[in-house]
Structure formats: C-alpha cells, structure tokens
Design an enzyme around this catalytic site. Sequence first.
Site, PDB file in Angstrom:
ATOM      1  N   CYS A   2       4.112   5.990  30.076  1.00 56.28           N
ATOM      2  CA  CYS A   2       3.690   5.170  28.956  1.00 56.28           C
ATOM      3  C   CYS A   2       4.151   5.773  27.644  1.00 56.28           C
ATOM      4  O   CYS A   2       4.827   6.795  27.605  1.00 56.28           O
ATOM      5  CB  CYS A   2       2.162   5.042  28.946  1.00 56.28           C
ATOM      6  SG  CYS A   2       1.465   4.505  30.520  1.00 56.28           S
ATOM      7  N   ARG A  50       1.769   0.601  28.023  1.00 58.96           N
ATOM      8  CA  ARG A  50       1.755   0.976  29.439  1.00 58.96           C
ATOM      9  C   ARG A  50       2.966   0.481  30.200  1.00 58.96           C
ATOM     10  O   ARG A  50       3.377  -0.667  30.073  1.00 58.96           O
ATOM     11  CB  ARG A  50       0.495   0.423  30.116  1.00 58.96           C
ATOM     12  CG  ARG A  50       0.351   0.911  31.560  1.00 58.96           C
ATOM     13  CD  ARG A  50      -0.832   0.279  32.253  1.00 58.96           C
ATOM     14  NE  ARG A  50      -1.004   0.859  33.590  1.00 58.96           N
ATOM     15  CZ  ARG A  50      -1.592   0.260  34.608  1.00 58.96           C
ATOM     16  NH1 ARG A  50      -2.108  -0.947  34.437  1.00 58.96           N
ATOM     17  NH2 ARG A  50      -1.690   0.844  35.790  1.00 58.96           N
ATOM     18  N   LEU A  51       3.535   1.397  30.991  1.00 62.52           N
ATOM     19  CA  LEU A  51       4.465   1.058  32.066  1.00 62.52           C
ATOM     20  C   LEU A  51       3.688   1.269  33.354  1.00 62.52           C
ATOM     21  O   LEU A  51       3.387   2.401  33.736  1.00 62.52           O
ATOM     22  CB  LEU A  51       5.707   1.949  32.025  1.00 62.52           C
ATOM     23  CG  LEU A  51       6.719   1.749  33.153  1.00 62.52           C
ATOM     24  CD1 LEU A  51       7.322   0.357  33.105  1.00 62.52           C
ATOM     25  CD2 LEU A  51       7.831   2.800  33.094  1.00 62.52           C
ATOM     26  N   ALA A  52       3.325   0.196  34.020  1.00 64.24           N
ATOM     27  CA  ALA A  52       2.436   0.279  35.182  1.00 64.24           C
ATOM     28  C   ALA A  52       3.200   0.803  36.398  1.00 64.24           C
ATOM     29  O   ALA A  52       4.187   0.210  36.828  1.00 64.24           O
ATOM     30  CB  ALA A  52       1.842  -1.092  35.482  1.00 64.24           C
ATOM     31  N   GLU A  79       2.534  11.317  34.963  1.00 61.78           N
ATOM     32  CA  GLU A  79       2.018  11.192  36.326  1.00 61.78           C
ATOM     33  C   GLU A  79       1.410  12.527  36.751  1.00 61.78           C
ATOM     34  O   GLU A  79       2.016  13.582  36.545  1.00 61.78           O
ATOM     35  CB  GLU A  79       3.135  10.835  37.316  1.00 61.78           C
ATOM     36  CG  GLU A  79       3.931   9.591  36.979  1.00 61.78           C
ATOM     37  CD  GLU A  79       3.151   8.303  37.136  1.00 61.78           C
ATOM     38  OE1 GLU A  79       2.041   8.349  37.695  1.00 61.78           O
ATOM     39  OE2 GLU A  79       3.646   7.259  36.676  1.00 61.78           O
ATOM     40  N   LEU A 261      18.711   8.914  41.598  1.00 61.03           N
ATOM     41  CA  LEU A 261      19.966   9.010  40.852  1.00 61.03           C
ATOM     42  C   LEU A 261      20.883   9.952  41.616  1.00 61.03           C
ATOM     43  O   LEU A 261      20.587  11.140  41.757  1.00 61.03           O
ATOM     44  CB  LEU A 261      19.709   9.561  39.447  1.00 61.03           C
ATOM     45  CG  LEU A 261      18.642   8.831  38.615  1.00 61.03           C
ATOM     46  CD1 LEU A 261      18.424   9.556  37.286  1.00 61.03           C
ATOM     47  CD2 LEU A 261      19.053   7.388  38.368  1.00 61.03           C
ATOM     48  N   VAL A 291      26.645   6.437  38.339  1.00 59.55           N
ATOM     49  CA  VAL A 291      27.449   5.909  37.243  1.00 59.55           C
ATOM     50  C   VAL A 291      28.894   6.350  37.450  1.00 59.55           C
ATOM     51  O   VAL A 291      29.158   7.461  37.902  1.00 59.55           O
ATOM     52  CB  VAL A 291      26.933   6.388  35.870  1.00 59.55           C
ATOM     53  CG1 VAL A 291      27.106   7.898  35.706  1.00 59.55           C
ATOM     54  CG2 VAL A 291      27.611   5.645  34.741  1.00 59.55           C
ATOM     55  N   SER A 377      15.381  12.277  40.030  1.00 65.38           N
ATOM     56  CA  SER A 377      16.602  12.858  39.480  1.00 65.38           C
ATOM     57  C   SER A 377      16.785  14.300  39.943  1.00 65.38           C
ATOM     58  O   SER A 377      15.807  14.993  40.251  1.00 65.38           O
ATOM     59  CB  SER A 377      16.546  12.811  37.944  1.00 65.38           C
ATOM     60  OG  SER A 377      17.531  13.628  37.360  1.00 65.38           O
ATOM     61  N   GLY A 378      18.023  14.758  39.946  1.00 65.46           N
ATOM     62  CA  GLY A 378      18.317  16.159  40.273  1.00 65.46           C
ATOM     63  C   GLY A 378      18.332  17.062  39.058  1.00 65.46           C
ATOM     64  O   GLY A 378      18.711  18.232  39.160  1.00 65.46           O
TER      65      GLY A 378
END
Length: 612
Positions: A2, A50-52, A79, A261, A291, A377-378
């Site tokens: 968020c 908020r990003l749920a 998180e 990714l 990418v 992600s790494g």
Amino acid sequence: MCGITGWVSFEADLTRERETLDAMTATMSCRGPDDEGTWVAPHAALGHRRLAIIDLPGGRQPMSLRTPSGDIAMVYSGEAYNFTELRKQLTGLGHGFETDSDTEVVLHGYLEWGEAVADHLNGMYAFAIWDARDEKLVMIRDRMGIKPFYYHPTRDGVLFGSEPKAILANPLARKVVGADGLRELFAFVKTPGWSLWKDMHEVEPGTIVRVDASGIQTRTYWKLDAVPHTDDQETTVARVRELMTDIVHRQLVADVPRCVLLSGGLDSSAVTGLAAARLAEQGEQLRTFSVDFFGQEENFQPDEMRDTPDSPFIRDVAKLVGSAHKDVMLDPGALSDPDVRRAVIGARDIPAGLGDMDTSLYLLFKAIRGESTVALSGESADEVFGGYRWFHDETARNADTFPWLAMQTGLHERTNMLRADVRDKLSVDGYVADQYRTAVARVEHLDGESELERRMRTICHLHLTRFVRMLLDRKDRTSMAVGLEVRVPFCDHRLVEYVYNTPWSLKTFDGREKSLLRHATKHVLPQSVADRVKSPYPSTQDVGYVAALQLQAKEVLAEHDNPMFTLVDRTWLTGAVETDPGSVTSLERHGIDRMLDLYHWLDLYRPELDLS
C-alpha cells in the site's frame, strides 16, 4: 502492499485539515489502486491507499482498536510473511480477530508487545501507529529497507509518507534541494537516512522513530552483527537450501495472481525453480516474465559487464520448470519515450539518470501488472552472497573507496556534464571519501579474523547497508507506480544474518562467486544457469536508443533559458549530441540520460535549488 501518509501536530486541530490529508493520500493512489481511507483525530491524521493482496474483502485501512485509555490507529504498507504464526500466538494470548489480514495481526501485535512488535515480524513493511494512550506516533521500517518510508519534522510534529511526494503535498513541506541532495545523486553511495529533499529524512531500515510532544527519538532494533560461524561446508549449504525453500514458500502466499521475474541468472532462476516446485505441489503452473530488446540476442556484443545475452538461459529455465513464460519485448522508441521517462521520475521523485534500465523496468512491470499482482524477484542475492564482479577483483577490493565505484570511471569524469562552478561547490570526490570513512567505521569484526576475511566482511557490510538500498528503492518505487507488489526473498533477515557471518572462504568454496547459493539450489537449476557467470540487469545495445536521446537533447539545447543549465554544462551537452551515435561512449550516454532526467524532474517538481 500500500501507500501510507500522515500528519501529527501537537498544537493544531487536524480535524480541520481533511482537505490537506486527502491531497497527501491521493499522491499514493498508484501504490494503492484498490481502496482508500483516512482517519483523523485532533492531533493525528492518517491516510491510506490499498493494494489488496491478502484478505481482499477485509483488511481495510486505516485500522484502529479502541482501548479504555484511548484509540490505537495504524496505516501499514507491506507484508508480514509470518502473520499466520503470529495470529495463533496472539490468539493464545487472548486477542480476537475480525479479519484474515496480516494488518490486523500487526496492530494486535503492537497492542501486546508495543514497539517490540518489530522484533516479532518477518517481512517487508513500513507502518505508522498513532497511540492516543500516550499521544505518540510510532513509525517502524523493515530490517533491510525494502519498503520506503520518509518523514519531515515540523515545528510542532511531523509529516510522513511512503514516498516524498506525499509529504510534499502538504504546504508545510518546501520543495528545496540542497547541496547534499545533489551530491548524493552523483556520488552513488546511499547515505543512510538521506532524502533528496531538504529537511526530509528516511526512516532508516531496522529503525523505530517515535514522535511525541517532547520531540523525535529514534532507536535501532536490528543491525548486522558479527557472530562466529560454526557450521561446516555441507551444513552451511544445507542451511541455505532450507532457508531459501522456506522463504520462497512463505512469499508465495497471496490471494491474487503471482509470478516470478526471470532474468536467466542464478538468482532469479533459483527463485523460479523453488517457486515452480512449490506451486506444482499445489496443482498450479508458475508464471514467469522477462524483459528483452528487439534484436538484442541476434546482435549481442560482449562488454565489460555482460558476457552473454539473457535469452538462451531464460529459455532453459522456463523449459526445465515448465513455467508459463512471457518475454516483454521493447524497442528504442519505447525505451526513450519522454512520457515513460517522466512516469519513472514521478515514481522515484528523483532524477536517477539510469536511462533505459529504469524505463525498461517500468515497462516490464506495467506489462506484468496486466496478468499478476505479486512478483517474486532475485534482487539482493549479489549483495548477500557476494556475486558482483568487484567482490572478486583484487584492485576493487583493496581500493580506498566503495568497491562499486572502484570499478567505474573516475568521479570527476562522471560529473563532467555539470558546470564547473557546480562541480566545485558539490565536491563529490570529497563527499564520497567522507561517506566511505563513515561507512567503514560502522563495521563490527570478530577477533582473530584474517586480513582477507576482515576486508570481505567490510565489503559485504557496505553492500548490505548501502548499495542494496538503492536497488530496493528503485524496484519498489518503479513497481508500485503501476500497482505491482515485488517481493524479495533474498532480503529475508534470517538468510541475510546467516550468510553475512559465513566466512568468505565458504562463500567461494568452489572458486566461483555465490558458491553457497549455487550449490544450495542446483537441484532446481538447468546446468547452463548453474555454470553461468554473473550478468547484471540488461541494457539495450541498440544505437537507435542513443540517437533518440541525442535528438531530445538537441531540443533541450534550443531552450536557452531552461533552469537545467544552472546545473548542466551547455558546451559538454553540445559535444555529446553532435557525436556520431555509434561513437558515443557509455559515459556520454549516461550523461545525456542524466541530463534528460534533470530536465524533466525540474519541470515536474519545480524545486528550489540551494547550493549555498
């Protein structure tokens, strides 16, 4: 995941300032496209976007609890990967829950343990709690600095936000950039607590900031300690494998589509292999994204940083694990698009000057967001396990400066684009030297360490407290600009602590970089990747990108009164744009990118520059 913001004032009545709070909260809309909320009391105002990710119907914020002595209200970003265990523990202590969200667990954790809740969390987080019982604000940031967090002291309180733009939306915060702000842009050393904006600071990683009527106090709750490593090689590899497996399993938990990714390097491939195996157990297929640039594989030319193109290795990994893979292909037009550049600058709030490595990352994340909301992600494996080439270059290791700078062109050459009077005022070389001495002085050592082990511990510490923070900020800000949550398994503090204290001789026991990671995860890797030499994030080699930059720079040169030329040397820029595109050096290309970033940043933010 968020965006948070807020304002504490011990003299004003903030219930009269809802319009300003709404404006601050609105700047975080990209970080939280799913919902918004505010909470206001006389001396505290909290905003949330908020990003749920977990418990989509529940978990709305700001979230508050009522106690006999006053309310406790929280805005939270991030998180807590161990929230299930914490929930069980808190339930056993008598706490009741109304949602299934990790946010509520953290809030009850604060009610139970106070500021010590930070010691109980495993995850990435930045959160602020207004505790009306004591009329205080508590701000806490995760140990590695994965989630951004800034604050700005005021005469009678503080402003805070996930990003500077939230703070700058309040009229109490002036858009002033001083000499130290500009020095940092060109120094590339990530001074702890630094913000480009004058009088604004980061909540440092592993730190608690407390604000009450008496002022602002800070306390470090986590740092890298030097402790003896007693495990042998076989046990160490097994422990790294155990940790990596547990971390990836935890970070796959979400109520939305997930992906990885995949770059074809050891780090992202290890995460991909572990994630694919876990999802296969659950009857799911992993999605992976990469990418790439049109014509890059066919026309690839090895350079000082990259020996091979990524594509063949990506295909090997995707085939081995059976992922649903997609390449996001980009051309020079997309990479050099001024609108994309402005979007990146708006996301990061700074003119970073990384050119196509920033715009390609933004476009990759934008494409992924159409199919997934969470990506693993790494990032950070090179800092944790010692993967960069300068870890293994004797000259860079022994240089009296940050190793990543020792492998680059001299600082004086990287600031050639600046006017001579600006270069003299900034004195970037002296700034870097001061920062290096300060950074080295903070490293703890063990008695009896060899000279090599002491040096390598220092270099690892510099990367984990300086270098990695630049990359984490870049990844978070660029991904959250399109509403994508990127998780970084290699930043789990248990792994960081364990590997940091592993001797360098064990980190390179097979004579190669990242020996521990390579052997701990080889069971999920194709042989080609297990044998691959480190290759950094890709950059286009298409001369069409340089030509597009030059064309845009020529248009800027026609603006004789543009404020950018209070910083940039017009003569230098004229020479750079008149050079044949195929003959432009990497240093000149970087300079043009940096100039264009400055040009658009000045237009977007209209800062006051104070070089006194």
